[in-house]
Enzyme design. Sequence first.
Site, PDB file in Angstrom:
ATOM      1  N   ASP A 165       7.702  23.558  40.513  1.00 45.24           N
ATOM      2  CA  ASP A 165       7.870  24.887  40.503  1.00 45.24           C
ATOM      3  C   ASP A 165       6.616  25.645  41.178  1.00 45.24           C
ATOM      4  O   ASP A 165       6.138  26.556  40.957  1.00 45.24           O
ATOM      5  CB  ASP A 165       7.978  25.569  39.336  1.00 45.24           C
ATOM      6  CG  ASP A 165       9.023  25.042  38.457  1.00 45.24           C
ATOM      7  OD1 ASP A 165       9.971  24.610  38.956  1.00 45.24           O
ATOM      8  OD2 ASP A 165       8.780  24.968  37.158  1.00 45.24           O
ATOM      9  N   ASP A 186      11.790  21.326  42.488  1.00 42.14           N
ATOM     10  CA  ASP A 186      12.277  22.689  42.563  1.00 42.14           C
ATOM     11  C   ASP A 186      11.093  23.518  43.031  1.00 42.14           C
ATOM     12  O   ASP A 186      10.568  24.756  42.490  1.00 42.14           O
ATOM     13  CB  ASP A 186      12.780  23.157  41.198  1.00 42.14           C
ATOM     14  CG  ASP A 186      13.801  22.370  40.616  1.00 42.14           C
ATOM     15  OD1 ASP A 186      14.328  21.657  41.269  1.00 42.14           O
ATOM     16  OD2 ASP A 186      13.711  22.167  39.271  1.00 42.14           O
TER      17      ASP A 186
END
Length: 346
Positions: A165, A186
């Site tokens: 992230d 991600d």
Amino acid sequence: MGAARMKVYNGCAILLFGMIVFGSLMAAASTGPTDMSTAILVRVDQSGINGDFKKIQDAIDSVPSNNSELYFIWVKPGTYREKIVVPADKPFITLSGTRASDTIITWGDTGEIIDSATLSVFASDFVGRYVTIQNTFGTSGKAVALRVAADRAAFYGCKILSYQDTLLDDNGRHYFSNCYIEGATDFICGNAASLYERCHLHSLSREDGAITAQHRNSTSEDTGFIFSGCKITGIGTALLGRPWGAYSKVVFYLTNMSSVVLPQGWDDWGDQSKQSTVCYGEYKCYGPGANRTKRVKWSSSLSSDEAAPFLTMDMIGGRDWLRPVPTHFKRGSTILTEQADGITRD
């Protein structure tokens, strides 16, 4: 306010911002700077010798709430170990180094994704230039380097580094130019409407990590990640994206994809129902990872007409709010001017 134009392909509605943002931009302009060429200069030098502040957060805190002038926070080279917040009531700030390689903002937090960021931007009309923003927590949890949760934010020549992230591109309209973004899981995520131009995306995933996790939740949300003229590299293999939200929207065009990109390209995150609602497209990408012969069938190879809305600034309305670098600076009654090697007195 004018009516918005709509483009539809494969069931994905694409709202073109160019005709709907005028009213909100004019409202912002009424309280914002009238002179975009001149900014108030605030210097940060951790040595305390050539600066107004030793810490970046102190410089941000010195900006008046709801200010109506541009503020240019010039950060001298160094490693600044700070967890920084740009509050919502401090718009029109530029945070600038001279080179990302020697102006580093670093922290090592984890926990909830919205709380772990090294730098959190909640103020509109923010600009970041030539700084490294990193989260050094490691590989075992959420560790955001940069969270952008405000409208009209732009980043130029920045390095954004973490593992999971890395960039929480949370909400609002954003522009990233010539940035280096690195992570494994991600590592570009969130629900903003963002254009990435000429950015380098580097995957640290050994296998099957996702570059993007876009969080669009319905067709009424005018959000998505657009990558233009970018480059994808890595150390193992990676997916182009997976849907954090059921209507996730990501498009890559004119992007150089190395063999790090897995042949299938995209993943449905274990939910086949999302295959009919996501909006994943590619247009004129090249390199060994751009071969679409084994791509998942629910992603799209866009035609020229389908790609057209993504080939301009219209999605983010950028022509109306992206601003040039100030050419003059002031500190009290002293006027300064920017030169190639920094900011010096006239």
